[in-house]
Design an enzyme around this catalytic site. Structure first.
Site: not given
Length: 498
Positions: A193, A246-249, A251, A268, A302, A401
């Protein structure tokens, strides 16, 4: 007088034709719309014009794609292909990508906003990724393990199975290659996706896969928004492994959704990369490289070097030179030959960056340059290269970030303090050290909490070098030999010999 943002937007006919067709899923070898007929508009961030209507897939579309990948995995239509043939297929994909690089660069430039030359270099890096993993196909060995005299014990490296993969919008085609190439090299099947902000170039890649003989159902493409298609993919019981960039949120959400079925997960995630500069460097060189580290791809990287951690002894000179470099950086649409930085990807991202500028000023950081919409453009999401000085460790601009062209400058008095400031964030994706003292370079590199450390350089990547983070930047590794661990599983076989 406003700059004509469309001047020079001479999209090649082949790319124009592709854009008219790019809004499609590809499931089990067939291009199709979303089951429910839903679509969303994909915008050019430089002109704010609609590029394509893209399928807004739901759980039914995801289920069809996963079921196709599951059938392909179970019947071995790809994993049972002789390694020499699979390697040749991946090499052919690499060749076709390189042949199409000019047109593909246009697609990512229009979709993401980045300069065309940058997009083309990334497409060629994607071709190299396929070449590299083609070399792994016939080199994934098991082991023979000493045990009892009457037992032969050996291991096999086998495909994980169905891989659900979600990629970000900052490097659309390259990130697709990072996921797809190793997945296929090690005999897996997949459902990819793309990010909803930059969905268009993925179908080009999947068409190439079919063109060179990857069987239907092995590689499936599903478009959609994260809360719908992405969530359905990571929670699907037919998926064996999830790889997310993508973002930590987000993730964290991926981890929670994957827990129900105990998917193998590789993440990642975000970063807040420090560029640590000691006082024995060439300041002019570091100023140019620090600007590149933060402003490349409009800071939407990133690993972007968004924290300049500089020795107090050279702080003033470096900031003066950095200000000059930032203010001379040409911001414009990707098809302008002199553009060195394009727009950020969307209105939402523009507002996020502007919001962080307000936060930084409110917390007492000193604005050196930038901080506003780039002048001369009446459309598009263009933001000035921005530098804040006097940034303290606890400020949000030092900890969070931004994912935009905003640099936070921090200082240190000695090596220990420099390392402390560099490590004083929840992220650990990358770091950079600048010094002419080779002993200090190695010493500091070992002390920095990051999965990648560059010394007297920044932003070097190679498909042969594994990539991933420490702390909240995720776990698992992409690329290099460590991708074997991500995309294979180990089976041990005991044989009675007496």
């Amino acid at each position: 007088m406003a700059v004509d943002v469309r001047a020079g937007r001479d999209v090649p006919e082949r790319a124009q034709r592709y854009l008219r067709e790019a809004g499609a899923n590809l499931i089990d070898g067939t291009e199709r719309p979303a089951v429910g007929g839903g679509t969303f508009e994909d915008l050019d961030p430089a002109t704010e014009e609609v590029l394509a209507a893209v399928p807004r897939s739901n759980a039914d579309d995801v289920d069809a794609a996963v079921q196709a990948a599951r059938r392909a995995h179970q019947d071995g239509r790809w994993s049972s292909v002789p390694p020499v043939t699979r390697a040749r297929v991946l090499q052919q994909v690499a060749d076709l990508i390189a042949d199409d690089a000019d047109d593909l660069a246009w697609i990512d430039t229009l979709d993401n906003g980045k300069p065309w030359s940058h997009a083309r270099a990334e497409v060629l890096a994607a071709a190299n990724c396929f070449r590299y993993f083609a070399g792994w196909v016939d080199k994934t060995y098991g082991e023979t393990i000493p045990s009892a005299p009457n037992r032969l014990v050996y291991s096999l490296r086998e495909p994980v199975g169905v891989c659900g993969q979600i990629i970000p919008w900052n490097f659309p085609f390259l990130m697709a290659a990072w996921k797809v190439a190793p997945t296929l090299a090690f005999g897996n099947t997949l459902v990819l996706k793309p990010a909803e902000q930059t969905p268009l170039s993925a179908l080009w890649l999947f068409r190439l896969l079919g063109q060179v003989g990857v069987p239907p159902g092995v590689a499936n493409l599903v478009h959609g928004v994260g809360e719908e298609a992405g969530a359905a993919l990571v929670a699907h019981p037919g998926v064996d492994a999830v790889t997310f960039t993508g973002s930590t949120e987000v993730g964290r959400l991926v981890m929670r959704a994957s827990a129900e079925h105990l998917h193998r997960v590789t993440l990642e995630l975000g970063g807040k990369t420090p560029v640590v500069v000691f006082d024995d460097v060439d300041v002019a060189t570091v100023a140019r490289r620090a600007a590149f580290a933060c402003f490349y791809n409009a800071g939407q990287v990133c690993t972007a070097g968004t924290r300049l951690v500089v020795s107090q002894r050279i702080h003033d000179e470096l900031i003066a030179r950095l200000k000059a470099v930032a203010e001379s950086t040409v911001v414009g649409p990707g098809w302008h030959a002199d553009s060195r930085m394009g727009p950020v990807v969307s209105r939402e991202q523009y507002e996020r960056v502007a919001g962080y500028v307000d936060v930084a000023a409110g917390e007492g950081a000193e604005l050196v340059t930038g901080g506003h919409r780039s002048g001369g453009f009446d459309v598009g999401f263009f933001f000035e290269p921005t530098v804040f000085d006097r940034v303290q460790v606890g400020m949000r601009i030092a900890q969070e970030e931004v994912f935009g062209p905003v640099l936070a400058v921090q200082t240190f008095s000695d090596e220990d303090e420099g390392v402390h400031v560099a490590n004083a964030v929840p992220y650990g994706l990358a770091a950079s050290v600048w010094t002419d003292d080779v002993r200090r370079a190695h010493r500091v590199a070992r002390r920095l909490q990051a999965g990648t450390v560059w010394v007297n350089t920044f932003g070097d990547f190679d498909a042969a070098v594994s990539f991933g983070g420490y702390k909240r930047s995720g776990f698992g590794r992409e690329l290099g030999r460590h991708a074997v661990e991500t995309y294979t599983q180990v089976k041990h076989v005991w044989v009675a010999t007496g």
